[in-house]
Design a protein around this motif. Structure first.
Motif, short mmCIF file in Angstrom:
data_model
loop_
_atom_site.label_atom_id
_atom_site.label_comp_id
_atom_site.label_asym_id
_atom_site.label_seq_id
_atom_site.Cartn_x
_atom_site.Cartn_y
_atom_site.Cartn_z
N VAL A 157 0.82 -1.22 0.00
CA VAL A 157 0.00 0.00 0.00
C VAL A 157 0.86 1.27 0.00
O VAL A 157 0.64 2.17 -0.83
N PRO A 158 1.86 1.42 0.90
CA PRO A 158 2.69 2.63 0.85
C PRO A 158 3.46 2.79 -0.46
O PRO A 158 3.57 3.90 -0.99
N GLN A 159 3.98 1.68 -0.99
CA GLN A 159 4.71 1.77 -2.26
C GLN A 159 3.78 2.16 -3.40
O GLN A 159 4.17 2.93 -4.29
N THR A 160 2.54 1.67 -3.37
CA THR A 160 1.57 2.04 -4.41
C THR A 160 1.25 3.52 -4.34
O THR A 160 1.22 4.22 -5.36
N ILE A 161 1.02 4.02 -3.13
CA ILE A 161 0.70 5.44 -2.95
C ILE A 161 1.86 6.32 -3.40
O ILE A 161 1.67 7.36 -4.04
N THR A 162 3.09 5.88 -3.09
CA THR A 162 4.27 6.68 -3.44
C THR A 162 4.53 6.70 -4.94
O THR A 162 4.78 7.76 -5.52
N THR A 163 4.48 5.53 -5.56
CA THR A 163 4.79 5.46 -7.00
C THR A 163 3.74 6.18 -7.84
O THR A 163 4.05 6.72 -8.90
N LEU A 164 2.49 6.19 -7.35
CA LEU A 164 1.45 6.94 -8.06
C LEU A 164 1.40 8.40 -7.65
O LEU A 164 0.54 9.15 -8.11
N ARG A 165 2.31 8.78 -6.71
CA ARG A 165 2.46 10.17 -6.27
C ARG A 165 1.15 10.74 -5.70
O ARG A 165 0.77 11.87 -5.99
N LEU A 166 0.50 9.92 -4.88
CA LEU A 166 -0.73 10.39 -4.25
C LEU A 166 -0.44 11.06 -2.91
O LEU A 166 -1.10 12.01 -2.52
N LYS A 167 0.57 10.53 -2.18
CA LYS A 167 0.90 11.08 -0.87
C LYS A 167 2.27 10.58 -0.46
O LYS A 167 2.69 9.49 -0.86
N TYR A 168 2.97 11.37 0.35
CA TYR A 168 4.26 10.96 0.88
C TYR A 168 4.16 10.84 2.40
O TYR A 168 3.52 11.66 3.05
#
Length: 343
Positions: free
Chosen positions: A90-101
């Protein structure tokens, strides 16, 4: 005239370099977007598969009020897979899609802690499943004949011990990080490691020996046990196939055939785990050697770390048809509810 030509040439070179930079950035952004989509598919399908499998085990428990020993172990393996996917995928997905850091230090430590617990519990339950199945299918005249009867009684205790050990051992590292950062605050503790979704303090120079003693050595020991159990299961299946060649198919026990199928599925699960675990360990060691690793290495390591939690529920589903089991139990409950209450 020459000055105009020189300025025109310099402007042309500047434009070319600027265009190359734009193309390179677009290529990197496209690659990260592609990896983000892979992370998204891996995470969504992994959560769905593990949730379906966990629901299956809970449904069987509340319907039949009991589970097979292997199903009990697989249920906790599914929970461990959930932890790895939620803390890594989940964190890697959010980061790679640039949704949140994730910038919070507490959130970073919590995510790394949950990931370590899930990873440790995953190898622990896989080892327990492999060793238990090896003891179960061992011949009656083997050295495991006494333990063969007692083994199911110790499974629940072994699983509880694994959870307690994984939670307390992996809790040591965030507490140790807080202790060290507070005690040596004035010294050079500014080395950090960027995992893509959070930045953590790099304490491997101080806690390297402790990490080897508490994490690396147990993982290597459990890996050796899985290799031994897998080899024993292969040898037992080979001997069984040799014996079956001299017996008519009609005389083969259905229980023996069911045990062979269950052993083959567990052997496939253990082999898949060891392949991805070995590959993950290689990439994690490579990642640890670089203080500023490339985004390709960080994201590839993340993809490999989530591969087994993503694949394992589908391997376990192939052993038993969940849909047919649920339909059968539902029909059984609707037709004879009173009989089920008595049993």
């Amino acid at each position: 005239m020459s000055q105009i030509y020189m300025s025109h040439s310099a402007l042309k070179n500047h434009c070319c370099h600027h265009l190359k930079g734009i193309i390179l950035n677009d290529t990197i952004a496209s690659s990260q977007l592609a990896i983000g989509i892979i992370f998204l598919l891996q995470t969504v399908l992994g959560i769905w598969g593990n949730f379906s499998l966990l629901y299956h085990y809970l449904f069987l428990y509340h319907t039949l009020c009991r589970l097979r020993v292997t199903d009990l172990i697989c249920k906790h393996l599914t929970i461990a897979n959930f932890l790895v996917i939620l803390s890594k995928g989940v964190p890697q997905t959010i980061t790679t899609l640039r949704l949140k850091y994730f910038a919070s230090d507490f959130a970073c430590k919590l995510i790394l802690y949950v990931e370590r617990v899930g990873r440790s519990m995953s190898i622990g339950t896989t080892c327990l499943l492999s060793v238990f199945q090896t003891i179960t299918i061992s011949p009656k005249n083997s050295c495991w004949k006494n333990l063969k009867v007692k083994a199911p009684k110790y499974i629940a205790f072994s699983i509880s011990f694994c959870w307690i050990q994984c939670m307390f051992v992996n809790l040591f590292f965030p507490l140790y990080a807080l202790y060290v950062s507070g005690k040596w605050h004035s010294t050079n503790m500014t080395n950090t490691r960027d995992s893509g979704y959070c930045v953590a303090t790099d304490l491997e120079n101080i806690s390297g020996s402790i990490y080897i003693a508490l994490v690396v050595f147990p993982e290597v020991s459990l890996s050796v046990l899985i290799f031994w159990a897998s080899g024993s299961m292969i040898l037992t299946l080979y001997r069984h196939s040799q014996q079956v060649q001299y017996i008519h198919k009609a005389c083969v026990s259905p229980r023996s055939s069911a045990e062979s199928r269950a052993t083959q599925s567990i052997l496939l699960l253990a082999s898949t785990f060891m392949c991805f675990h070995t590959l993950s360990s290689i990439f994690n060691i490579t990642l640890a050697l670089f203080h500023n690793p490339s985004w390709w290495l960080v994201y590839t390591t993340g993809l490999i770390n989530v591969c087994f939690p993503f694949i394992s529920p589908f391997l376990l589903m192939s052993r038993d048809s969940i849909v047919s089991s649920l339909c059968f139990l539902y029909m059984k409950n609707t037709k004879s509810p009173n009989l089920n209450r008595k049993t």
